[in-house]
Design an enzyme around this catalytic site. Structure first.
Site, PDB file in Angstrom:
ATOM      1  CG  ASP A 138      15.152  -0.058  -1.442  1.00 29.92           C
ATOM      2  OD1 ASP A 138      15.187  -1.182  -0.898  1.00 29.92           O
ATOM      3  OD2 ASP A 138      15.280   0.109  -2.665  1.00 29.92           O
ATOM      4  NE  ARG A 196      -7.764  -6.262 -11.372  1.00 30.38           N
ATOM      5  CZ  ARG A 196      -8.809  -5.557 -10.911  1.00 30.38           C
ATOM      6  NH1 ARG A 196      -8.638  -4.663  -9.946  1.00 30.38           N
ATOM      7  NH2 ARG A 196     -10.012  -5.740 -11.402  1.00 30.38           N
TER       8      ARG A 196
END
Length: 533
Positions: free
Chosen positions: A282, A157
């Protein structure tokens, strides 16, 4: 005579095809010539004391410096060990980084063209076996050297070698300080919004991906984050929308999804930074192969890597690229704390997909230019949105102005492979989409195969109808790498059947294909076999 005419007709058809290919190549050369002109103008403004234009623009001609295999300092992705200081009892674990350290590229010229970088990149230069493909470290935990010394990884993780390799490569392509790979594009966007607190304001462009609109209006606002949706293509409008001290981030898409609107990123960044406002882009539509927002002034560039970066529609991934060490620490902390990192196998899939990034985008962009030119001649198309083409004639359906086209030429290396168009009739648009057989109906874009959809019914359906700025008849087309003549035939047939009186266009096409197949089979049966001696 008939045989000669047949040969001549075939030759004419072949010449017409070659002419279309030459016209498309001419359009691409004109686009790149426009971009080079912009670069030369920028160079003329640069003094000896200024940073080179390559640090501000996604340069058409990449810097060819020392190859990576001679300059290992720019290619090593082996993180540093984090060693505990002092005794175990006095050790403070809160001082350790939450992710492995990466090499930084935000101040380095790219050594090689991105088409080469994605192929020759060595994700594990210190592996004693020197694999030609990055291994998949399919493990959750890593054994530590001792109780008083940590290795570079402890828990997937927090960090994994396969994911680190992917992040290093994308950081190189984007000229970023650091890159972080997430399990989805929405996970990446969510982390960006988590950088802010209650009372902070985010300004987003009005033409925006539906998922981001949903995140901002139905999640972020619950935590006290203020929102404004603004036409960022008009910097004067944007200037009046900024609330000094309150506005913390401006988030844009350029070209926007799905109307392909172009924002002046350099001008926007200059305006935002005067008020200490972060600029987030984006960049999914373009990919780092076509432009690099961080070199144009953006602080954050994110990708839904499910699209062009991966390119095969076989995994989901989001990427956040940041310009500064401070942002890297904040994003790395959130990724680790919220558990949104990309898994090792998915990281490997994206690494594999990136190897063909250049060839895919070049082919897709070539096909898109041909299709955009065709659509501009179709009577049923009333409006056409594509960043790589403009025509200011009144009879032209192209929406892009010359100024917008020139701006995009200055910022990017091509028009991309996604376009959208309107027919003026929602039912006609539905029939056109239904009549496509080679081009598949699905959400998303940027894959090898061509896909088509209606944003108001699929990708942007999460935006309430009263808040949408999209025409209901809008069709979005993502062009793939298929043979362009096959794609053109599929679209021509789609418009033909959509404009016919058939009640069910898909069923009518299938019946007609079956009839044609049966007739062809009958002709073969009726043709007598050649006599044998």
């Amino acid at each position: 005579m008939e045989e000669e005419n047949k040969v001549l007709r075939g030759r004419v058809s072949e010449l017409e095809k070659q002419m279309k290919e030459l016209e498309s190549e001419r359009d691409m050369l004109e686009f790149r010539n426009c971009r080079l002109t912009s670069l030369l103008e920028e160079v003329g403004k640069t003094t000896n004391n200024e940073i080179s234009v390559a640090d501000h623009l996604a340069d058409e001609s990449w810097q060819y410096a020392i190859p990576d295999w001679l300059d290992q300092s720019g290619n090593v992705c082996e993180p540093h060990n984090f060693e505990k200081m002092g005794s175990v009892s006095s050790f403070d674990a809160s001082g350790l980084p939450t992710h492995p350290e990466r090499p930084h590229f935000h101040k380095k010229q790219a050594a090689l063209h991105p088409a080469t970088q994605v192929v020759i990149f060595d994700g594990c230069p210190n592996d004693p076996y020197h694999p030609s493909s990055m291994p998949i470290y399919q493990t959750a935990t890593f054994v530590q050297p001792s109780i008083e010394q940590f290795g570079p990884y402890d828990y997937t993780r927090s960090g994994n070698p396969t994911r680190t390799a992917l992040e290093v490569l994308i950081a190189k392509l984007e000229r970023a300080h650091s890159a972080f790979a997430f399990s989805t594009g929405m996970g990446a966007l969510t982390t960006i919004t988590q950088l802010f607190s209650s009372g902070d304001e985010i300004i987003a462009c009005s033409d925006l991906y539906g998922g981001m609109h949903r995140l901002l209006t139905q999640v972020c606002n619950r935590f006290g984050i203020k929102l404004k949706f603004v036409d960022t293509t008009d910097l004067n409008v944007l200037k009046t929308a900024i609330s000094p001290g309150v506005t913390k981030m401006i988030h844009i898409e350029s070209p926007s999804n799905p109307l392909m609107r172009i924002t002046d990123l350099s001008g926007l960044a200059e305006m935002a930074h005067k008020h200490d406002i972060l600029v987030s882009v984006d960049s999914t539509m373009m990919s780092p192969y076509l432009w690099q927002p961080l070199t144009l002034g953006a602080d954050i560039a994110m990708h839904s890597g499910t699209k062009f970066l991966n390119g095969h529609s076989d995994t989901m991934v989001g990427v956040v690229c940041v310009k500064t060490e401070d942002l890297a620490r904040r994003v790395g902390f959130l990724q680790n704390a919220e558990g949104t990192a990309l898994a090792p196998f998915d990281s490997w899939l994206v690494l594999r997909g990136l190897k063909t990034l250049a060839v895919r985008i070049e082919r897709q962009q070539y096909n898109a230019m041909q299709i955009a030119k065709y659509l501009s001649t179709v009577p049923q198309v009333t409006r056409l949105h594509y960043a790589g083409l403009f025509d200011e004639a009144e009879s032209s359906p192209l929406s892009q102005s010359k100024a917008s086209y020139d701006l995009h030429c200055k910022q990017a290396r091509g028009g991309g492979s996604v376009l959208s168009f309107e027919t003026g009739d929602t039912r006609l648009s539905q029939r056109v989409v239904d009549a496509c057989r080679l081009v598949k109906i699905t959400v998303s874009f940027g894959s090898c195969n061509s896909v088509i959809e209606m944003p108001c019914l699929l990708s942007h359906a999460s935006i309430p109808a009263e808040k949408r700025t999209l025409p209901p008849d809008l069709i979005r087309l993502s062009v793939g790498i298929e043979d362009v003549n096959d794609l053109l035939y599929d679209l021509q047939r789609a418009f033909k059947y959509a404009s016919s009186g058939a009640k069910d266009v898909r069923a009518q096409i299938e019946r007609d294909i079956q009839k044609a197949d049966a007739a062809q089979a009958a002709m073969k049966t009726a043709t007598p076999a050649p006599a044998t001696k």
